[in-house]
Design a protein around this motif. Structure first.
Motif, short mmCIF file in Angstrom:
data_model
loop_
_atom_site.label_atom_id
_atom_site.label_comp_id
_atom_site.label_asym_id
_atom_site.label_seq_id
_atom_site.Cartn_x
_atom_site.Cartn_y
_atom_site.Cartn_z
N ALA A 546 40.52 46.81 37.76
CA ALA A 546 41.00 46.16 38.97
C ALA A 546 41.33 44.70 38.71
CB ALA A 546 39.94 46.25 40.07
N THR A 547 42.20 44.18 39.57
CA THR A 547 42.40 42.74 39.64
C THR A 547 41.35 42.17 40.59
OG1 THR A 547 44.02 43.10 41.40
CG2 THR A 547 44.87 42.92 39.15
N ASP A 548 41.45 40.89 40.87
CA ASP A 548 40.43 40.25 41.71
C ASP A 548 40.49 40.67 43.16
OD1 ASP A 548 39.20 38.81 39.67
OD2 ASP A 548 40.73 37.25 39.75
N VAL A 549 41.41 41.59 43.51
CA VAL A 549 41.44 42.11 44.87
C VAL A 549 40.15 42.84 45.21
CG1 VAL A 549 42.48 44.34 44.32
CG2 VAL A 549 42.91 43.32 46.54
N ALA A 550 39.46 43.36 44.17
CA ALA A 550 38.21 44.09 44.40
C ALA A 550 36.98 43.24 44.15
CB ALA A 550 38.16 45.31 43.47
N ALA A 551 37.18 41.93 43.93
CA ALA A 551 36.06 41.10 43.52
C ALA A 551 35.16 40.68 44.66
CB ALA A 551 36.57 39.85 42.79
#
Length: 756
Positions: A546-551
């Motif tokens: 994932a990118t930081d969209v799931a952070a």
């Protein structure tokens, strides 16, 4: 023979009785039966007689067959307390029973009981009265009824407070406590312990706590408590008025908050906890006692408009989609001006690009009209452009609105300013939308003169149950070490990359290597993102790239590892990435994959985190690494060949589509210099590579020093370990262990292999 007497028994239960008692209470709560040992919110105890099959005059030596019935606890006599194991001392009685003693064959005295006529008469009258009540309900109820929402009073069944001893200090309704018990929330988290007392008193709260600390229920339970009190004794109206607005930065977090709050509400009424989609015989559904709706992007706006038209008690929304729908619903802005609760969840991310402008305008609706700039010129112009009927200066109509702001980070200076009430309302000249968290909180109109600030930030910025480590390698070998880690330490793992291109390269490669991997990034459709999240949650050894969209904010259960494939640029990003694991006091592991050209970024990151030294190094079995290189090389060859074919087909299709759109005919071969035979050659080569890769994947990797043919002898015998299954499932000769154990047990300055 003893005279007729009234027998009173006090039962001091053990663990088995306590378990049976809990099951009995749940069954009675589902039927709506009140027990005298429990007290409802109205404080009306009840009496219930146990059914007995014994006729008058029957003699028995089994006391359990007698027609017992429960009575109120005689507190004056010291009865009705709890035993050392926490079980209920239940008081029961039976009257008109003769007790006498008889001798058995061995000469021992045995107590026997004779049931009198009055005991049976009382029981029969109780049964007869129960039947009459049921018959009366059946005759008064119409044959066809439109389902209506149950009233709060019908759901306010008694609850045994001692099932949740650590929640007794909070003045929550029985429905909420029953739901907490059903969901397994036996004790509140630290943020809930600190926030709930102030929230239930009507105070504004600014909460700062690490991810996974239970912030959703910290603000959700007071909102649900208020809505229950609002509908006390009356059925909710068909069109609900908005009571609470919860703003979240991402659609995934908004949907997750909605799921958590609905789980609490479904616990009120057992019928609501049934499988979704089940209705009554007519296919009708009973509306919930509390209506919760999610307004997020990526989903049908028409459906969400219908949800808004029906009305809801609690709205969870992303600022972008809410702002879009405000211009299409004239009444929605007026509802927001009258809300009782405003929640900003993950507030520090709200001010990112694409969020702060809409958020600035939405917050203007919640500022009181008495404020100097309830709605400033910029917001007024934005409302006019969007077609929202709110003029400059007309802000919120609610003086009792509670505001909850929750974040994972908050500067100490801002906390001090808020505590001392140094916030001055921004003037009309400062109509620019907020761009920092400090500016955002200055725009929030707290009704509380001194909002309660609860700061639970860990000293190191991450959870104390998180084990951090690093792995230094060259950039070209990051894929190899990532694959090694996923095989060496199986478990649910979350891999973070900085760009979507990295996901598109890593995911196909891991799929070819047999890893259950799922992508998550902003360019996926919403349905695909949710589907990938659900698959990841249900796969024990799944990998989410994932990118930081799931952070931030996402509560994915049992994530064991977080791998930073690329080092984050900011300390906040690192904290929120790492916060996907080690949640709710569970252990977790965070790994930094650091190449030589990232050392400067790593040092800057550690400096921002306040770390004096580097995290420990993860030990690597280099003998196993060498044997994985062949697998990875084949996977990359397959992926490159497949990519070439896809690219060539895309170019040919694009050229043909363009010619068709222009209504012209191509007078040359669109294949150019690439004949069909070349494509067939590549396809056959791919098939050959795949067969070779399948053969390698079917074999377990044997560590260096292990002779597979002689497992009972050789430099390192492994027969016993194979019999006891103490080896890793993928590697022969490498002991099964966790990443945390390997880092903790690592001798400083010396990398060693974990082997028997």
């Amino acid at each position: 023979m003893a005279p007729s007497a009234e027998i009173v028994v006090v039962r001091a239960p053990g663990p088995l009785f306590a378990a049976r008692r809990t099951k009995q209470l749940r069954r009675l709560a589902a039927r709506g039966t009140k027990r005298s040992a429990d007290v409802s919110d109205e404080g009306t105890p009840s009496k219930k007689r146990r059914k007995s099959a014994l006729a008058a005059g029957t003699v028995t030596d089994d006391a359990d067959e007698l027609p017992w019935h429960e009575v109120d606890r005689a507190e004056a006599a010291g009865v009705g307390d709890f035993d050392e194991e926490g079980g209920v001392l239940m008081l029961e009685e039976v009257d008109d029973v003769e007790v006498f003693y008889d001798e058995d064959a061995g000469g021992s005295k045995v107590a026997k009981f004779k049931v009198g006529k009055r005991a049976r008469t009382g029981e029969l009258e109780s049964i007869k009265h129960s039947k009459k009540s049921k018959a009366a309900k059946a005759t008064t109820s119409p044959s066809v009824m439109t389902p209506t929402a149950p009233t709060v009073s019908t759901l306010e069944q008694p609850f045994d407070e001692y099932l949740l001893p650590e929640w007794q200090t909070f003045a929550l309704k029985n429905q909420i406590k029953r739901s907490l018990h059903t969901l397994g929330f036996t004790k509140p988290t630290e943020i809930q312990k600190r926030a709930l007392p102030f929230a239930l008193q009507g105070r504004d709260i600014i909460g700062v706590a690490e991810t996974g600390s239970g912030k959703t229920l910290a603000y959700g339970l007071p909102i649900i408590q208020h809505v229950l009190a609002k509908y006390a004794g009356i059925p909710p109206p068909e069109k609900r008025s908005l009571s609470a607005l919860v703003l979240a930065p991402t659609r995934e977090l908004a949907l997750q908050v909605g799921e958590h709050l609905r789980a609490i509400v479904h616990g009120f009424d057992p019928a609501l906890a049934k499988k979704a989609g089940e209705g009554d015989a007519k296919g009708q559904h009973k509306p919930p006692i509390i209506s919760i709706g999610a307004i997020v992007g990526g989903m049908s706006s028409l459906k969400q408009k219908r949800v808004i038209d029906r009305g809801m008690d609690i709205m969870i929304a992303t600022p972008g989609r809410l702002w879009d729908l405000l211009g299409e619903d004239a009444g929605l802005a007026q509802q927001i001006r009258s809300i009782r609760f405003l929640v900003l969840d993950e507030a520090d991310r709200m001010i990112e690009t694409g969020h702060f402008e809409e958020l600035h305008n939405i917050l203007a609706l919640t500022r009181r009209t008495s404020e100097v700039d309830a709605i400033d010129e910029a917001s007024s112009a934005a409302f006019q452009k969007a077609g929202i009927a709110v003029t400059e200066g007309q802000g919120s109509k609610s003086d009792e609105m509670q505001t909850f702001v929750f974040s994972a980070t908050l500067s100490k200076d801002l906390q001090l300013n808020l505590k001392r009430r140094r916030r001055a309302p921004p003037s009309k000249k400062r109509d620019k939308p907020p761009s920092t968290l400090d500016e955002l909180l200055e725009r929030v109109d707290f009704r509380d003169e001194e909002p309660e600030i609860i700061d639970l930030t860990p000293k190191q910025g991450v959870s104390h149950t998180l084990q951090e480590a690093k792995l230094e390698c060259i950039s070209s070998e990051k894929d190899l070490y990532l694959y090694y880690f996923l095989l060496r330490y199986p478990g649910r793992s979350l891999v973070f990359v900085s760009a979507i291109d990295g996901i598109r390269r890593i995911v196909p490669m891991l799929e070819l290597l047999g890893v259950k991997v799922y992508p998550l990034h902003s360019q996926l459709q919403q349905k695909q993102r949710l589907r990938n999240l659900e698959r990841f949650k249900s796969t024990p050894d799944g990998v989410l790239v994932a990118t930081d969209v799931a952070a931030r904010g996402l509560d994915i259960p049992a994530v064991e590892h977080v791998i930073h494939y690329q080092i984050p640029r900011t300390a906040d990003t690192y904290i929120h990435r790492s916060g996907r694991t080690a949640r709710a006091e569970k252990s977790g592991f965070s790994l930094l994959l650091c190449s030589a050209d990232e050392k400067r970024v790593q040092r800057a990151l550690l400096q921002k985190l306040g770390r004096a030294g580097d995290p420990p190094e993860l030990p690597i079995d280099h003998g196993v690494i060498e044997k994985l290189k062949e697998r990875l090389a084949l996977a990359k060859k397959i992926d490159d060949a497949q990519h070439k074919i896809k690219k060539a087909n895309h170019e040919k299709n694009w050229l043909q589509d363009t010619a068709d759109a222009m209504e012209i005919e191509l007078d040359f071969d669109v294949d150019g210099d690439q004949p069909a035979e070349h494509d067939q050659k590549i396809t056959s080569q791919i098939a050959s590579y795949k067969a070779e890769l399948r053969a390698l994947l079917s074999e377990r990797v044997v560590a260096k020093g292990i002779i597979a043919k002689y497992i009972t002898s050789g430099p390192q015998p492994v027969a016993n370990e194979l019999m006891t299954s103490s080896f890793n499932d993928k590697f022969v000769g490498v002991t099964r262990s966790t990443a945390t154990e390997d880092v903790v047990n690592l001798v400083p300055g010396k990398v060693r292999n974990k082997r028997k």
